[in-house]
Each structure stands twice: as C-alpha cells, then as structure tokens.
Design a protein around this motif. Sequence first.
Motif, PDB file in Angstrom:
ATOM      1  N   ARG A  64      -5.393  63.979  58.147  1.00 42.43           N
ATOM      2  CA  ARG A  64      -6.292  64.044  56.991  1.00 42.43           C
ATOM      3  C   ARG A  64      -6.266  62.775  56.158  1.00 42.43           C
ATOM      4  N   LEU A  65      -5.111  62.159  56.043  1.00 41.84           N
ATOM      5  CA  LEU A  65      -4.973  61.005  55.150  1.00 41.84           C
ATOM      6  C   LEU A  65      -5.038  59.670  55.878  1.00 41.84           C
ATOM      7  N   GLU A  66      -4.901  59.706  57.210  1.00 38.52           N
ATOM      8  CA  GLU A  66      -5.050  58.524  58.070  1.00 38.52           C
ATOM      9  C   GLU A  66      -4.081  57.400  57.699  1.00 38.52           C
ATOM     10  N   SER A  67      -2.917  57.770  57.184  1.00 42.61           N
ATOM     11  CA  SER A  67      -1.943  56.767  56.746  1.00 42.61           C
ATOM     12  C   SER A  67      -0.562  57.398  56.690  1.00 42.61           C
ATOM     13  N   LEU A  68       0.453  56.685  57.196  1.00 39.39           N
ATOM     14  CA  LEU A  68       1.818  57.196  57.118  1.00 39.39           C
ATOM     15  C   LEU A  68       2.305  57.242  55.681  1.00 39.39           C
ATOM     16  N   SER A  69       1.971  56.213  54.903  1.00 43.07           N
ATOM     17  CA  SER A  69       2.449  56.166  53.520  1.00 43.07           C
ATOM     18  C   SER A  69       1.808  57.269  52.678  1.00 43.07           C
ATOM     19  N   ALA A  70       0.495  57.486  52.850  1.00 44.04           N
ATOM     20  CA  ALA A  70      -0.174  58.549  52.094  1.00 44.04           C
ATOM     21  C   ALA A  70       0.357  59.912  52.501  1.00 44.04           C
ATOM     22  N   ALA A  71       0.566  60.119  53.807  1.00 52.31           N
ATOM     23  CA  ALA A  71       1.127  61.385  54.276  1.00 52.31           C
ATOM     24  C   ALA A  71       2.536  61.578  53.742  1.00 52.31           C
ATOM     25  N   GLY A  72       3.308  60.494  53.697  1.00 52.18           N
ATOM     26  CA  GLY A  72       4.664  60.570  53.170  1.00 52.18           C
ATOM     27  C   GLY A  72       4.681  60.990  51.711  1.00 52.18           C
ATOM     28  N   ARG A  73       3.740  60.443  50.922  1.00 54.88           N
ATOM     29  CA  ARG A  73       3.677  60.833  49.504  1.00 54.88           C
ATOM     30  C   ARG A  73       3.355  62.314  49.360  1.00 54.88           C
ATOM     31  N   GLU A  74       2.433  62.799  50.202  1.00 53.77           N
ATOM     32  CA  GLU A  74       2.074  64.218  50.117  1.00 53.77           C
ATOM     33  C   GLU A  74       3.227  65.109  50.541  1.00 53.77           C
TER      34      GLU A  74
ATOM     35  N   VAL B 192       8.349  62.585  51.791  1.00 52.88           N
ATOM     36  CA  VAL B 192       9.307  61.930  52.681  1.00 52.88           C
ATOM     37  C   VAL B 192       8.864  60.485  52.854  1.00 52.88           C
ATOM     38  N   ASP B 193       9.774  59.625  53.329  1.00 51.01           N
ATOM     39  CA  ASP B 193       9.406  58.210  53.461  1.00 51.01           C
ATOM     40  C   ASP B 193       8.523  57.993  54.691  1.00 51.01           C
ATOM     41  N   PRO B 194       7.692  56.944  54.679  1.00 54.72           N
ATOM     42  CA  PRO B 194       6.754  56.701  55.784  1.00 54.72           C
ATOM     43  C   PRO B 194       7.426  56.540  57.141  1.00 54.72           C
ATOM     44  N   ALA B 195       8.625  55.938  57.146  1.00 52.88           N
ATOM     45  CA  ALA B 195       9.313  55.767  58.425  1.00 52.88           C
ATOM     46  C   ALA B 195       9.633  57.114  59.057  1.00 52.88           C
ATOM     47  N   THR B 196      10.039  58.067  58.246  1.00 50.15           N
ATOM     48  CA  THR B 196      10.315  59.416  58.757  1.00 50.15           C
ATOM     49  C   THR B 196       9.044  60.056  59.306  1.00 50.15           C
ATOM     50  N   VAL B 197       7.924  59.870  58.586  1.00 52.12           N
ATOM     51  CA  VAL B 197       6.647  60.395  59.071  1.00 52.12           C
ATOM     52  C   VAL B 197       6.318  59.791  60.427  1.00 52.12           C
TER      53      VAL B 197
ATOM     54  N   ARG C  30       8.343  58.596  62.700  1.00 54.09           N
ATOM     55  CA  ARG C  30       9.217  59.146  63.747  1.00 54.09           C
ATOM     56  C   ARG C  30       8.798  60.560  64.125  1.00 54.09           C
ATOM     57  N   ARG C  31       8.411  61.340  63.115  1.00 53.97           N
ATOM     58  CA  ARG C  31       7.998  62.713  63.402  1.00 53.97           C
ATOM     59  C   ARG C  31       6.699  62.733  64.209  1.00 53.97           C
ATOM     60  N   VAL C  32       5.782  61.816  63.905  1.00 53.55           N
ATOM     61  CA  VAL C  32       4.543  61.728  64.670  1.00 53.55           C
ATOM     62  C   VAL C  32       4.839  61.362  66.119  1.00 53.55           C
ATOM     63  N   ALA C  33       5.705  60.355  66.313  1.00 55.32           N
ATOM     64  CA  ALA C  33       6.048  59.928  67.673  1.00 55.32           C
ATOM     65  C   ALA C  33       6.693  61.068  68.452  1.00 55.32           C
ATOM     66  N   ARG C  34       7.586  61.808  67.792  1.00 53.33           N
ATOM     67  CA  ARG C  34       8.241  62.940  68.458  1.00 53.33           C
ATOM     68  C   ARG C  34       7.220  64.016  68.814  1.00 53.33           C
ATOM     69  N   PHE C  35       6.293  64.274  67.894  1.00 56.33           N
ATOM     70  CA  PHE C  35       5.284  65.303  68.135  1.00 56.33           C
ATOM     71  C   PHE C  35       4.380  64.904  69.294  1.00 56.33           C
ATOM     72  N   GLU C  36       3.993  63.625  69.350  1.00 54.80           N
ATOM     73  CA  GLU C  36       3.157  63.149  70.460  1.00 54.80           C
ATOM     74  C   GLU C  36       3.890  63.302  71.783  1.00 54.80           C
ATOM     75  N   GLU C  37       5.189  63.028  71.760  1.00 53.65           N
ATOM     76  CA  GLU C  37       5.981  63.173  72.990  1.00 53.65           C
ATOM     77  C   GLU C  37       6.027  64.642  73.419  1.00 53.65           C
ATOM     78  N   GLU C  38       6.202  65.538  72.442  1.00 53.47           N
ATOM     79  CA  GLU C  38       6.231  66.961  72.773  1.00 53.47           C
ATOM     80  C   GLU C  38       4.890  67.446  73.322  1.00 53.47           C
ATOM     81  N   MET C  39       3.786  66.900  72.750  1.00 52.53           N
ATOM     82  CA  MET C  39       2.459  67.327  73.182  1.00 52.53           C
ATOM     83  C   MET C  39       2.040  66.661  74.494  1.00 52.53           C
ATOM     84  N   GLY C  40       2.725  65.585  74.851  1.00 49.31           N
ATOM     85  CA  GLY C  40       2.424  64.914  76.111  1.00 49.31           C
ATOM     86  C   GLY C  40       1.147  64.104  76.099  1.00 49.31           C
ATOM     87  N   ALA C  41       0.726  63.681  74.901  1.00 46.18           N
ATOM     88  CA  ALA C  41      -0.515  62.894  74.793  1.00 46.18           C
ATOM     89  C   ALA C  41      -0.495  62.118  73.477  1.00 46.18           C
TER      90      ALA C  41
END
Length: 301
Positions: free
Chosen positions: A16-26, A29-34, A36-47
Amino acid sequence: MNPNWDDMKVFLAVARLESLSAAGRELKVDPATVGRRVARFEEEMGAPLFAKSPQGYALTDAGQRLLAHAERAEQAMSGAMEELAGQAGNLSGTIRIGAPDGCANFLLPQVCNKIAEENPDLDIQIVALPRVFNLSKREADMAIGVSAPEASNRLTVQKITDYKLYLAAARSYLIQHPRIQELKDLRGHRMIGYIPDMIFDKELDYLAELGLDHVNLASNSVSVQFNAIRSGGGIGVVHGFAMANAPRLRKVLGDDISLTRSFYLIRHADDRRLERMNRFAAALSEGLKAEVSRLENWRKE
C-alpha cells in the motif's frame, strides 16, 4: 508453505505504501527489519512479490495476485476480532477518516467529538487533504468526497447530504468597495478562490460556474480561502455551514446566488461485512447530516 499473519501485515503495508520506510513507520519497526521480513515472505511464497527500484516497491504480477487474498485474510481477521470483542458494546480501536479540508475543519470535529464521547475506547483520526483519497492503498478506512466515484467491487458509495455555498465577503470589505447589485458587478472586485490548476474535483470549480475566470488571491485550501475572505481580503465562495464561524461575513447578492453540492461516504466494499465499521459509518453519516442542517440554519439573512 505456511506464512504467518505478521508477515502478511508487512506485505500489505509495503504493497500500500510502496516504501520500506513508510511501511516501517506504520508498523513501528525499522525499515531494515521490514526489508528482511519482505525477503523472507517472498522466499516462503516462492516468487518475487515486489519490483524494487529507486522510486520504491511496486507489486509484481505475483504480488498483485496475492494482494487480493491478503486483503480478504485481513478482513477475516478483523471480523473475528470484532466478534470476540462483542458487537453490542462501545466501538473501540482506531478509525481514520479522509475528508476535504472544508468538511474536516467545519464539520468533522463536532461530529467526531460526539461519537468519541459515546465510545471512549475509540480513537478517531481525521486526515484533511485537498485531494482525492486513495482508499485502495488504505490511506484511510473511509473517506468523504464531494463527488461520487463510480462504485466497484472494491468501493461502495453512499450519499450523506446536500449542502449550500454562497458568495460572501466581510462586512468591512463591502463597506469600503463599490456596491454589488448584480453578478456582472463582481468584475471590479478582488476574488478569492482555488488555484485553478490544483482543483482536484470538478465540483469545486465554483467561480467558473458563476462565470468568473480570474482569482486575485488563490489557495488549494478552503480554510485559507475562508480566512482570507473573513479578514476582508475580497469576495469568494463560502460553505453555508462555515458562515456560523464568522458572524461578520455577509452573503453577496443574498440567496439569489447559491450553489448546491453533496457529501458522499466512500468505503472499502469488504468493510461492509464489519459491524464495527457499519456502526461508525452510520453514526458519522447521521452526525454530518444533522450538523450541516444545524449550521446552515444558524442565521437567516
């Protein structure tokens, strides 16, 4: 593959926010954590779910397909929490309303104060912006508009009420300037209105509708225009419900020159299944309708 709900919330925030920093503010959590979570989620989804660029994070085709499922899961989770909390009690949590600044400044404070008094556990956020809200990106839970967007499977639209607008000026301005007896006499006066290329909705192009094509003092904000008119800067279009806030304002040409517009409540279609949102929407609509009527009838000239 068994993604957890926390990862799904991170995916939705970045989508929705198209940004790690904006998502982190919402998400607080810090953008780096966001990231890492995105990368992990993509790995779990396989795409790959996002295309990364200097401009931000845009959904891939796979991400777009997942978004609809994630939003349905979000709605199901919200519905479950409502049911566990019980629907008969007071409203709670946070609800964000988007509105044009005229409505946000002159109507929503009173209406939302009353709703908040009746629901002490509810937090209400009013976002006043001179533009159309993007509900698909969850900029707000619901929005008030001055025109009705086309209803779709993602949005529902409900008319709240009509309201009036009038040409008006401060009494001090009218005393110091030539008398106005008909519309053509306005040509020699200072006009206050919108910046022409920043009118975000055709329903706000008031002066053009009256055949007036020149603005001497312009702003994209209704509140700035209102205060400029109230301080004696010139003549402009004022909401009937705002005139109670400025007893020294006078209608120009009385009720002969008036415009009628409407407020619409715009909601996420899926939220119609949530009793909490339905109850708040009903209270908001009834409150706005009553407040417009009260303020428009505050003073008759």
